[in-house]
Design an enzyme around this catalytic site. Structure first.
Site, mmCIF file in Angstrom:
data_model
loop_
_atom_site.group_PDB
_atom_site.id
_atom_site.type_symbol
_atom_site.label_atom_id
_atom_site.label_comp_id
_atom_site.label_asym_id
_atom_site.label_seq_id
_atom_site.Cartn_x
_atom_site.Cartn_y
_atom_site.Cartn_z
ATOM 1 N N SER A 160 0.954 -1.318 0.124
ATOM 2 C CA SER A 160 -0.010 -0.057 -0.036
ATOM 3 C C SER A 160 0.923 1.292 0.035
ATOM 4 O O SER A 160 1.699 1.488 -1.134
ATOM 5 C CB SER A 160 -1.167 0.032 1.132
ATOM 6 O OG SER A 160 -1.944 0.986 1.066
ATOM 7 N N ASP A 220 -10.242 -5.586 -2.647
ATOM 8 C CA ASP A 220 -9.737 -4.479 -1.909
ATOM 9 C C ASP A 220 -10.458 -3.506 -1.837
ATOM 10 O O ASP A 220 -10.762 -2.797 -3.015
ATOM 11 C CB ASP A 220 -8.076 -4.342 -2.475
ATOM 12 C CG ASP A 220 -7.400 -3.499 -1.630
ATOM 13 O OD1 ASP A 220 -7.983 -2.320 -1.211
ATOM 14 O OD2 ASP A 220 -6.138 -3.566 -1.790
ATOM 15 N N HIS A 227 -7.223 -5.817 1.378
ATOM 16 C CA HIS A 227 -6.041 -5.079 1.730
ATOM 17 C C HIS A 227 -5.302 -5.563 3.005
ATOM 18 O O HIS A 227 -4.300 -4.823 3.359
ATOM 19 C CB HIS A 227 -6.528 -3.659 1.914
ATOM 20 C CG HIS A 227 -5.423 -2.614 1.516
ATOM 21 N ND1 HIS A 227 -4.874 -2.509 0.159
ATOM 22 C CD2 HIS A 227 -4.922 -1.687 2.351
ATOM 23 C CE1 HIS A 227 -4.153 -1.587 0.307
ATOM 24 N NE2 HIS A 227 -4.168 -0.987 1.577
#
Lengths: 281, 281
Positions: free
Chosen positions: B150, B226, B259
């Site tokens: 991320s 996600d 995620h």
């Protein structure tokens, strides 16, 4: 019985779930986690029960246990219950002790007040939760095994020794093998069960073996840098009892390993392979 | 430079350490983790840098990343820095935002007040920490690679693109590929770097590639469940930039994955094998 889904996460091709339900045994909501590996629809899978140690919830092993890769490969469902009832109305410990009360149910049904109403982890883990998950997940109840860490190793060993026909394998990481003889265990057994030593013996792996309980074979890993080894764990007592009883025990002293999940995770896949071999067929 | 040991745990035959040091770059104490796999004395090992995402410290991947089994097998040192300076005197964010300030350094050297003194994560991760660990661990500095998740995927990609001779491999889990074009990135780049868009482009993987930066090949895994995919991550922008620039990108859309670290851990060993293949020799 109804069950709420707290979270679901795809992992290693399967699903890691966390669930909550109102437990009859404990009179509280109880949270547990279940990993279901990738599998074909309609198939029923063997299940491994993992019992956690002092201070833990389901979350410790779920996050740090490194079990999912092996469970996905081996086709094992992995269930992690909590270690005690919890909630505003649940009596804890006057001293906020880490080794009694919340997070420290010791897998017994308490007979002493004020714990007898809620601290019924034996019934919860051996009866209520197995029935619940059998309804809700693709479990083959004829293929169950059990393992645990520290207090949860105590739970796994005592539950297996008292249910040798239900569990096909049992193993432990750094278990409390003789709670009647060590400070953690004496405090917990006295607190939950009172002074009746006969009641203690039903929750003491070494005493159970001395009193005639048997299991086909046991696997135990123990770190030799574990701070609790000499005072609380004392695997030599299990070794001695197993030798006298003729129970094959594989007791491995792992050099440099402590009592943490860094130790558990290192040997988790090895234990799961050992379980899977005994859960086949 | 001095370094304090916070904790050491034997794991998978190696040592998982957590360390703290007074950082010149950030003007604060900084904590990081290093896993050193089992190895022969005197050997120098390749090192993989892992940069974490928003809200994380070194601890998230250290506890949940499932990297040690693969690092032990492949002989890789694994280093996880923190994601921002921390401390009583460090300016955070007036709104206690999770996406700016503490836990959200975005791997840039801030030029804007009040962040410019402490928020120097670019210098910390690319200069100060590599020098410190090269002195303290058996690292072969000629064999380094980098990955991240991320915000940390953004860090890994931008650092690799600006140092293609230093890192032999770069990959990411669900990276922010074009911070100049998405809300998380716009907030962070404006907050740390001000309104000068030319400065932003040096911290934007897609813009760096458009401006001529190159890397031999890239690997990205992205879960299709996600929540941040469409608004914040937008891997199609990286795909497009790499295609135009002739950079081989392996972009894998992983069905059902979100995620979380349940996603990261699933594909961690695969990334580490990909890195190890490029770190050999």
């Amino acid at each position: 019985m109804t069950m709420q889904t707290v979270s679901l996460n795809r992992s290693y091709g399967g699903t890691q779930g966390v669930y909550k339900h109102a437990s009859r045994a404990t009179g509280t909501d109880m949270t547990f986690s279940v990993y279901v590996p990738p599998h074909q629809d309609g198939v029923r899978l063997p299940v491994v029960w993992y019992l956690s140690g002092l201070t833990c919830t389901h979350a410790n092993v779920t996050e740090k246990g490194d079990f999912r890769a092996a469970c996905a490969e081996l086709g094992l469902i992995f269930i992690a219950p909590d270690t005690s009832p919890r909630g505003a109305d649940v009596p804890g410990d006057a001293n906020n002790a880490y080794d009694f009360g919340l997070g420290a149910g010791f897998y017994v049904d308490a007979t002493q007040e004020p714990y007898a109403r809620n601290y019924r982890m034996w019934s919860y883990v051996t009866e209520e939760l197995p029935q619940l998950v059998a309804d809700q997940f693709p479990i083959d109840s004829n293929r169950q095994s059990i393992l645990g860490h520290s207090m949860g190793g105590h739970g796994a060993l005592t539950i297996a020794l008292r249910h040798p026909d239900r569990y096909r394998a049992a193993s432990a990481f750094a278990p409390i093998v003789a709670p009647s003889q060590v400070p953690w265990g004496i405090k917990a057994l006295r607190g939950y069960l009172g002074d009746d030593k006969a009641a203690w013996r039903k929750h003491d792996a070494v005493a159970l073996i001395e009193d005639g309980a048997r299991f086909p074979e046991l696997l135990v890993d123990q770190g030799d840098a574990d701070n609790f080894l000499a005072e609380q764990l004392r695997p030599e007592l299990l070794q001695s009892a197993c030798t006298k009883a003729g129970i094959p025990l594989t007791l491995r002293h792992q050099p440099g390993y402590d009592h943490s999940y860094y130790f558990i995770s290192t040997f988790m896949a090895d234990h799961l392979r050992w379980h899977a071999a005994r859960l086949k067929g």
